[in-house]
Design a protein around this motif. Structure first.
Motif, PDB file in Angstrom:
ATOM      1  N   VAL B  76       0.867  -1.171   0.000  1.00 40.60           N
ATOM      2  CA  VAL B  76       0.000   0.000   0.000  1.00 40.60           C
ATOM      3  C   VAL B  76       0.908   1.227   0.000  1.00 40.60           C
ATOM      4  O   VAL B  76       1.900   1.259   0.709  1.00 40.60           O
ATOM      5  CB  VAL B  76      -0.867   0.010   1.276  1.00 40.60           C
ATOM      6  CG1 VAL B  76      -1.528   1.348   1.473  1.00 40.60           C
ATOM      7  CG2 VAL B  76      -1.904  -1.098   1.213  1.00 40.60           C
ATOM      8  N   VAL B  78       1.428   5.155   0.892  1.00 40.45           N
ATOM      9  CA  VAL B  78       0.819   6.140   1.779  1.00 40.45           C
ATOM     10  C   VAL B  78       1.499   7.493   1.599  1.00 40.45           C
ATOM     11  O   VAL B  78       2.724   7.571   1.546  1.00 40.45           O
ATOM     12  CB  VAL B  78       0.924   5.719   3.259  1.00 40.45           C
ATOM     13  CG1 VAL B  78       0.205   6.720   4.141  1.00 40.45           C
ATOM     14  CG2 VAL B  78       0.365   4.330   3.465  1.00 40.45           C
ATOM     15  N   PHE B  80       1.762  10.905   3.681  1.00 42.68           N
ATOM     16  CA  PHE B  80       1.436  11.436   4.991  1.00 42.68           C
ATOM     17  C   PHE B  80       1.250  12.947   4.932  1.00 42.68           C
ATOM     18  O   PHE B  80       1.753  13.615   4.035  1.00 42.68           O
ATOM     19  CB  PHE B  80       2.549  11.107   5.985  1.00 42.68           C
ATOM     20  CG  PHE B  80       2.670   9.643   6.280  1.00 42.68           C
ATOM     21  CD1 PHE B  80       1.943   9.066   7.298  1.00 42.68           C
ATOM     22  CD2 PHE B  80       3.495   8.841   5.501  1.00 42.68           C
ATOM     23  CE1 PHE B  80       2.046   7.712   7.558  1.00 42.68           C
ATOM     24  CE2 PHE B  80       3.603   7.486   5.762  1.00 42.68           C
ATOM     25  CZ  PHE B  80       2.870   6.923   6.789  1.00 42.68           C
ATOM     26  N   ASN B  82       2.532  15.278   6.734  1.00 39.00           N
ATOM     27  CA  ASN B  82       3.779  16.061   6.733  1.00 39.00           C
ATOM     28  C   ASN B  82       4.803  15.468   5.773  1.00 39.00           C
ATOM     29  O   ASN B  82       5.979  15.739   5.868  1.00 39.00           O
ATOM     30  CB  ASN B  82       4.342  16.155   8.151  1.00 39.00           C
ATOM     31  CG  ASN B  82       4.657  14.797   8.731  1.00 39.00           C
ATOM     32  OD1 ASN B  82       4.526  13.777   8.046  1.00 39.00           O
ATOM     33  ND2 ASN B  82       5.087  14.750   9.961  1.00 39.00           N
ATOM     34  N   ALA B  84       6.670  13.120   5.430  1.00 37.70           N
ATOM     35  CA  ALA B  84       7.590  12.111   5.972  1.00 37.70           C
ATOM     36  C   ALA B  84       8.672  11.720   4.971  1.00 37.70           C
ATOM     37  O   ALA B  84       8.981  10.560   4.787  1.00 37.70           O
ATOM     38  CB  ALA B  84       6.816  10.866   6.426  1.00 37.70           C
ATOM     39  N   LEU B  85       9.256  12.721   4.328  1.00 37.13           N
ATOM     40  CA  LEU B  85      10.401  12.419   3.464  1.00 37.13           C
ATOM     41  C   LEU B  85      11.611  12.142   4.353  1.00 37.13           C
ATOM     42  O   LEU B  85      11.689  12.639   5.469  1.00 37.13           O
ATOM     43  CB  LEU B  85      10.688  13.604   2.538  1.00 37.13           C
ATOM     44  CG  LEU B  85       9.555  13.950   1.580  1.00 37.13           C
ATOM     45  CD1 LEU B  85       9.939  15.149   0.734  1.00 37.13           C
ATOM     46  CD2 LEU B  85       9.204  12.775   0.699  1.00 37.13           C
ATOM     47  N   TYR B  86      12.536  11.341   3.830  1.00 31.88           N
ATOM     48  CA  TYR B  86      13.723  11.023   4.619  1.00 31.88           C
ATOM     49  C   TYR B  86      14.749  12.134   4.409  1.00 31.88           C
ATOM     50  O   TYR B  86      15.315  12.281   3.329  1.00 31.88           O
ATOM     51  CB  TYR B  86      14.283   9.668   4.185  1.00 31.88           C
ATOM     52  CG  TYR B  86      13.216   8.595   4.104  1.00 31.88           C
ATOM     53  CD1 TYR B  86      12.269   8.472   5.118  1.00 31.88           C
ATOM     54  CD2 TYR B  86      13.125   7.734   3.027  1.00 31.88           C
ATOM     55  CE1 TYR B  86      11.276   7.511   5.064  1.00 31.88           C
ATOM     56  CE2 TYR B  86      12.129   6.767   2.968  1.00 31.88           C
ATOM     57  CZ  TYR B  86      11.209   6.668   3.988  1.00 31.88           C
ATOM     58  OH  TYR B  86      10.220   5.723   3.925  1.00 31.88           O
ATOM     59  N   PRO B  87      15.002  12.940   5.461  1.00 30.38           N
ATOM     60  CA  PRO B  87      15.762  14.177   5.279  1.00 30.38           C
ATOM     61  C   PRO B  87      17.196  13.957   4.819  1.00 30.38           C
ATOM     62  O   PRO B  87      17.776  14.843   4.195  1.00 30.38           O
ATOM     63  CB  PRO B  87      15.749  14.829   6.666  1.00 30.38           C
ATOM     64  CG  PRO B  87      14.986  13.948   7.565  1.00 30.38           C
ATOM     65  CD  PRO B  87      14.582  12.709   6.840  1.00 30.38           C
ATOM     66  N   MET B  89      18.297  11.778   2.698  1.00 30.25           N
ATOM     67  CA  MET B  89      18.439  11.221   1.350  1.00 30.25           C
ATOM     68  C   MET B  89      18.037  12.263   0.312  1.00 30.25           C
ATOM     69  O   MET B  89      17.201  13.110   0.570  1.00 30.25           O
ATOM     70  CB  MET B  89      17.512  10.017   1.196  1.00 30.25           C
ATOM     71  CG  MET B  89      17.852   8.839   2.068  1.00 30.25           C
ATOM     72  SD  MET B  89      16.689   7.515   1.717  1.00 30.25           S
ATOM     73  CE  MET B  89      17.278   6.249   2.817  1.00 30.25           C
ATOM     74  N   PHE B  97      13.844   4.447  -2.456  1.00 31.42           N
ATOM     75  CA  PHE B  97      13.959   3.647  -1.236  1.00 31.42           C
ATOM     76  C   PHE B  97      13.052   2.414  -1.209  1.00 31.42           C
ATOM     77  O   PHE B  97      13.516   1.311  -0.907  1.00 31.42           O
ATOM     78  CB  PHE B  97      13.723   4.523  -0.007  1.00 31.42           C
ATOM     79  CG  PHE B  97      13.810   3.786   1.293  1.00 31.42           C
ATOM     80  CD1 PHE B  97      15.042   3.484   1.852  1.00 31.42           C
ATOM     81  CD2 PHE B  97      12.661   3.364   1.949  1.00 31.42           C
ATOM     82  CE1 PHE B  97      15.126   2.782   3.043  1.00 31.42           C
ATOM     83  CE2 PHE B  97      12.740   2.653   3.145  1.00 31.42           C
ATOM     84  CZ  PHE B  97      13.975   2.376   3.686  1.00 31.42           C
ATOM     85  N   PRO B  98      11.764   2.557  -1.547  1.00 30.93           N
ATOM     86  CA  PRO B  98      10.896   1.368  -1.485  1.00 30.93           C
ATOM     87  C   PRO B  98      11.379   0.232  -2.379  1.00 30.93           C
ATOM     88  O   PRO B  98      11.062  -0.930  -2.118  1.00 30.93           O
ATOM     89  CB  PRO B  98       9.544   1.891  -1.972  1.00 30.93           C
ATOM     90  CG  PRO B  98       9.592   3.353  -1.730  1.00 30.93           C
ATOM     91  CD  PRO B  98      11.009   3.755  -1.924  1.00 30.93           C
ATOM     92  N   THR B 100      14.547  -0.525  -2.859  1.00 32.62           N
ATOM     93  CA  THR B 100      15.812  -1.093  -2.389  1.00 32.62           C
ATOM     94  C   THR B 100      15.625  -1.951  -1.151  1.00 32.62           C
ATOM     95  O   THR B 100      16.569  -2.545  -0.668  1.00 32.62           O
ATOM     96  CB  THR B 100      16.826   0.016  -2.068  1.00 32.62           C
ATOM     97  OG1 THR B 100      16.283   0.809  -0.998  1.00 32.62           O
ATOM     98  CG2 THR B 100      17.079   0.895  -3.265  1.00 32.62           C
ATOM     99  N   VAL B 101      14.425  -1.965  -0.594  1.00 33.00           N
ATOM    100  CA  VAL B 101      14.172  -2.811   0.576  1.00 33.00           C
ATOM    101  C   VAL B 101      13.191  -3.908   0.194  1.00 33.00           C
ATOM    102  O   VAL B 101      12.656  -3.917  -0.901  1.00 33.00           O
ATOM    103  CB  VAL B 101      13.604  -1.977   1.751  1.00 33.00           C
ATOM    104  CG1 VAL B 101      14.618  -0.966   2.188  1.00 33.00           C
ATOM    105  CG2 VAL B 101      12.305  -1.304   1.358  1.00 33.00           C
ATOM    106  N   ARG B 147       7.105   8.665  -4.193  1.00 34.64           N
ATOM    107  CA  ARG B 147       7.622   7.569  -3.385  1.00 34.64           C
ATOM    108  C   ARG B 147       6.525   6.548  -3.079  1.00 34.64           C
ATOM    109  O   ARG B 147       6.763   5.342  -3.049  1.00 34.64           O
ATOM    110  CB  ARG B 147       8.208   8.101  -2.076  1.00 34.64           C
ATOM    111  CG  ARG B 147       8.987   7.053  -1.313  1.00 34.64           C
ATOM    112  CD  ARG B 147       9.513   7.590  -0.010  1.00 34.64           C
ATOM    113  NE  ARG B 147       8.416   7.999   0.860  1.00 34.64           N
ATOM    114  CZ  ARG B 147       8.585   8.671   1.988  1.00 34.64           C
ATOM    115  NH1 ARG B 147       9.793   9.028   2.360  1.00 34.64           N
ATOM    116  NH2 ARG B 147       7.561   9.008   2.733  1.00 34.64           N
ATOM    117  N   ARG B 151       6.386   1.822  -6.136  1.00 36.18           N
ATOM    118  CA  ARG B 151       6.316   0.363  -6.019  1.00 36.18           C
ATOM    119  C   ARG B 151       5.110  -0.210  -6.755  1.00 36.18           C
ATOM    120  O   ARG B 151       4.826  -1.390  -6.646  1.00 36.18           O
ATOM    121  CB  ARG B 151       6.230  -0.028  -4.546  1.00 36.18           C
ATOM    122  CG  ARG B 151       7.534  -0.580  -4.021  1.00 36.18           C
ATOM    123  CD  ARG B 151       7.402  -1.297  -2.699  1.00 36.18           C
ATOM    124  NE  ARG B 151       6.293  -0.851  -1.864  1.00 36.18           N
ATOM    125  CZ  ARG B 151       5.839  -1.556  -0.844  1.00 36.18           C
ATOM    126  NH1 ARG B 151       6.365  -2.712  -0.553  1.00 36.18           N
ATOM    127  NH2 ARG B 151       4.843  -1.098  -0.118  1.00 36.18           N
TER     128      ARG B 151
END
Lengths: 274, 354
Positions: B76, B78, B80, B82, B84-87, B89, B97-98, B100-101, B147, B151
Motif C-alpha cells: 500500500v 501512503v 502522509f 507532513n 515524511a520524506l527522509y531528510p 536522502m 527507497f521502497p 531497495t528494501v 515515493r 512500487r
C-alpha cells in the motif's frame, strides 16, 4: 548580530575573572619547556629535558604503554556505550515494551545515582566473577555507569524523529530493523557523535575505577601513571616533569574538543526532550 | 485493486473507536473519508495501511484477506500529511527507497529507471538531485506521492495530503493528485476534513462521524440528498441554514418567531404540528423560486465573483444567500427575495431527512 548592551565592560569582567585560570594554564605549558632557578617563579632557561619521557622511559616508565591502556579503556567503553545506547534507547523510545515506564524511571534514577557509593558492591561482584584486577572489569563497570546517561540522551534524540518517517519506512516495505538502520539512525547522528566524544573523554579521564578496581593490574592507565609519578618517593618531586606528562595527558582532550565542539553542543540542544 | 472493509472494528484501550464499519472501494475508484477531526477517518486509513491492527472484522484487497498481514506485505502506498520524506536522502534516493528494501532485489539501473519513470509522471525530473529541505511544500508533496507510487501499490492512501499547503498550491495539487490517480488507474482513499477537497477530487465520498459512516455516495448525491442534518451541515460552503419550527396546515412550515414558508411538494402530506427543521442552502435563496421571504440585510460579504448576504427575516432568524456579485444591496436594506422551495431540505426531530 544586534547589540543591546555594551560588550566591552562585560569582556573586561570576563578577562579579570578568568585571569587566574589563564595564568595557571600558561605556566603549565611554559614550565614544561623551561627550568627556573630554585625558589624562583620566572624561568631562566629553555629546555626540552622534561619531554624526554616521550622516548626515554627509563626514568619514569613507559608513558606510551599507559596512553595505550587509556586508549583501550576509553575506546572499548565508547564502543559498548554507543552500541547499547543506540539500540536500548530506540527500544525505550519506540517499541511497545512491557515495563517500559519502569525501565525509563530506572534509567533516570541510575543516571542520578552517585556511582561512588556502588564501589563496594561492584568490588564484590568483580571479585566473584574473577574480573577484579583486570582491565575488562574496569571497562565493564565504567561502561555500565555511563549507560544511563547515554540511553537517556539517545532516547531524547530518537523522540525528536517524527513517527511518520518510521511509518513511511514500514509502508515502503522495509523491516523495522532496516527502518532503524537506514532511516532513523542517520537522523540521530549528531547524538551519536556527541555521545561517543563524551564517553571517550569520560573514559580517558577516569582515575578512580582503575585505581580501585585494578590496582595490581599490569595495564596501567595514564591517570594512574600520572599519580604514581608524584607518589614515587625515590624520584623526589619533579614538578616540571609531572606537568609535562599532564600536558601530554590533556592534549587528546583538547584536540577532541576543538574538532567536535559544535557537535558537543548538540547534546544539550537535541537531547533535552524527555 | 478492490478494497473491502468488512465489519471492521478498532478499539483503543478497550474503547471502540470504530465499530462494525463496512464499505467497498471499487478498482480504480477514489474514495474520500470526510469528517471532523476525531471521527476515526485516519484510524481507518492506518488500519488499511497495516499500521494499526484491526480488533475485529476483515480487510480485503481484492480477494486477499490482509487483516493479519504486516504493513510491509500489503503493498500500500501512503502519503502522509507532513510528507515524511527522509531528510538525509536525496529526492532520487527517497523515491527509490521502497525499491531497495524488501524481498525482491533490484539492481541499480532498474531502480534508477523506475524512479525516472515515476518522476516524469509526477513532473519532478529536475528535482532528483536535491535534498527534501531544499524543496517547497508543493514539491515535497510531489516527492511523497512519487515515493508512494513507485512500487506500483495496489492501493494509494492519502492522509490529509493538502493540509500543509497554501491555498494556491492546494488548488494546483488537488487537480494534480486526481490527474495522477486517473492516469495510473490506482484505487485511492483520501482522508480529509475539507469538503471541497473531498467533493472535487473523489468519485465517492464517505461522511464519517464518531466512528460511523453516515452516508457514502457520489458528491452531488450527498449534497442534494443528505441522509441527515449532520451531512447537510457538513457539506456546502457557505453552509446550509437550519430553521427550527413545526409543520402547520396546508403543507407549510411555521416558526415561533413568525416566519412562514411552504414545504416542498413531496412533503406536503406531513401531519400538522410536528417539530421539524428546514434546511435552506444559500444558493436557494435569492436566485429564483416559488416562495418569497422578506428581511433586512445585516451583513454583506463581497467575494469577487459572488456576494454573500445575511438576511434577518424574523427576529433572530437569519437566512444566508449567495448570488452573483451585485452591489445594489447594502447593509440595512429591506429586500424580498425568492426561495427555491423544491430544493429545501427538511429533517425530523432526530435529524433524519424527511
Amino acid at each position: 548580530m544586534t547589540r543591546n548592551f555594551a560588550t566591552l565592560p562585560l569582556l573586561l569582567l570576563l578577562i579579570v575573572i578568568s585571569l587566574p585560570l589563564t595564568v595557571m594554564y600558561g605556566f603549565l605549558i611554559l614550565d614544561t619547556f623551561t627550568d627556573a632557578p630554585p625558589g624562583e617563579l620566572w624561568p631562566d632557561r629553555f629546555t626540552l629535558e622534561h619531554w624526554r619521557f616521550l622516548f626515554d622511559g627509563g626514568e619514569i616508565g613507559n608513558v606510551w604503554a599507559a596512553a595505550g591502556n587509556s586508549l583501550i579503556l576509553a575506546g572499548s567503553m565508547t564502543v559498548i556505550v554507543l552500541t547499547v545506547s543506540t539500540t536500548g534507547a530506540y527500544a525505550l523510545s519506540r517499541l511497545n515494551l512491557p515495563f517500559r515506564r519502569f525501565f525509563l524511571a530506572g534509567v533516570l534514577v541510575m543516571h542520578a545515582f552517585p556511582s561512588v557509593t556502588l564501589l563496594i558492591g561492584v568490588f564484590f561482584v568483580l571479585n566473584l566473577t574473577g574480573l577484579y584486577n583486570s582491565m575488562i572489569g574496569v571497562i565493564l563497570v565504567k561502561s555500565s555507569l555511563m549507560l544511563p546517561f547515554g540511553i537517556w540522551i539517545m532516547k531524547g534524540f530518537y523522540d525528536a524523529v517524527p513517527w511518520e518517517i518510521e511509518m513511511a519506512g514500514v509502508q515502503d516495505g522495509a523491516s523495522r530493523f532496516t527502518v532503524w538502520r537506514r532511516l532513523i539512525l542517520p537522523q540521530v547522528k549528531p547524538g551519536l557523535v556527541a555521545l561517543s566524544v563524551f564517553s571517550f573523554l569520560d573514559g580517558w579521564g577516569e582515575y578512580l575505577l582503575p585505581r580501585i578496581l585494578a590496582p595490581g593490574s599490569d595495564m596501567e592507565v595514564l591517570s594512574v601513571f600520572l599519580n604514581e609519578l608524584i607518589a614515587a618517593d625515590q624520584l623526589g618531586f619533579n614538578f616540571n616533569l609531572f606537568k609535562s606528562v599532564g600536558v601530554f595527558y590533556t592534549l587528546p582532550v583538547v584536540l577532541l574538543y576543538v574538532i567536535f565542539q559544535h557537535r558537543l553542543m548538540n547534546i544539550f540542544g537535541g537531547g533535552t526532550k524527555g | 485493486m478492490r478494497l473491502h472493509l468488512d465489519n471492521f472494528t478498532k478499539r483503543f484501550d478497550g474503547n471502540p473507536v470504530i465499530e462494525g464499519m463496512n464499505f467497498v472501494v471499487e478498482d480504480g475508484e477514489m474514495l474520500a473519508l470526510l469528517g471532523p477531526s476525531g471521527c476515526g477517518k485516519s484510524t481507518t486509513l492506518f488500519a488499511i495501511a497495516g499500521i494499526y491492527r484491526a480488533d475485529g472484522g476483515r480487510i480485503l484487497f481484492g480477494d486477499r484477506d490482509v487483516t493479519n498481514l504486516p504493513s510491509q506485505r500489503r503493498n500500500v502506498g501512503v502519503v502522509f500529511q507532513n510528507y515524511a520524506l527522509y531528510p538525509h536522502m536525496s529526492v532520487e534516493e527517497n523515491i527509490g527507497f521502497p525499491l531497495t528494501v524488501g524481498r525482491i532485489r533490484r539492481d541499480k539501473a532498474e531502480v534508477a529507471r523506475a524512479v525516472r519513470e515515476i518522476a516524469e509522471l509526477i513532473h519532478i525530473e529536475e528535482l532528483l538531485a536535491r535534498k527534501p529541505a531544499q524543496l517547497s511544500g508543493g514539491q515535497q508533496q510531489r516527492v511523497a506521492l512519487a515515493r508512494a507510487l513507485v512500487r506500483r501499490p495496489g492501493i494509494l492512501l492519502l492522509d490529509e495530503p493538502l493540509a500543509n499547503l497554501d491555498a494556491r498550491l492546494r488548488l494546483e495539487m488537488r487537480s494534480e493528485i486526481r490527474r495522477i490517480q486517473l492516469e495510473t488507474g490506482i484505487t485511492a482513499i483520501l482522508v480529509t476534513h475539507d469538503q471541497v477537497e473531498a467533493m472535487s477530487m473523489c468519485d465517492r465520498v464517505a461522511i464519517m462521524e464518531r466512528g460511523r459512516i453516515l452516508q457514502i455516495g457520489p458528491p452531488t448525491e450527498l449534497y442534494r440528498a443528505p441522509v441527515n442534518r449532520f451531512v447537510a451541515g457538513f457539506l456546502g460552503n457557505p453552509p446550509i441554514v437550519f430553521l427550527e419550527g413545526r409543520t402547520a396546515g396546508q403543507g407549510s412550515f411555521a416558526m415561533d418567531q413568525g416566519l412562514h414558508l411552504p414545504l416542498p411538494p413531496r412533503l406536503r402530506g406531513l401531519p400538522a404540528d410536528r417539530p421539524i427543521s428546514l434546511g435552506i442552502r444559500p444558493e436557494h435563496f435569492g436566485t429564483g423560486g416559488t416562495a418569497q421571504a422578506t428581511g433586512r440585510v445585516t451583513f454583506v460579504e463581497p467575494q469577487g465573483r459572488e456576494t454573500l448576504f445575511d438576511i434577518e427575516t424574523a427576529p433572530g432568524v437569519i437566512l444566508r444567500s449567495v448570488q452573483p456579485a451585485r452591489e445594489d444591496v447594502g447593509v440595512g436594506d429591506i429586500v424580498t427575495w425568492p426561495i427555491d422551495v423544491d430544493n429545501l431540505l427538511a429533517f425530523d426531530a432526530e435529524g433524519t431527512r424527511l
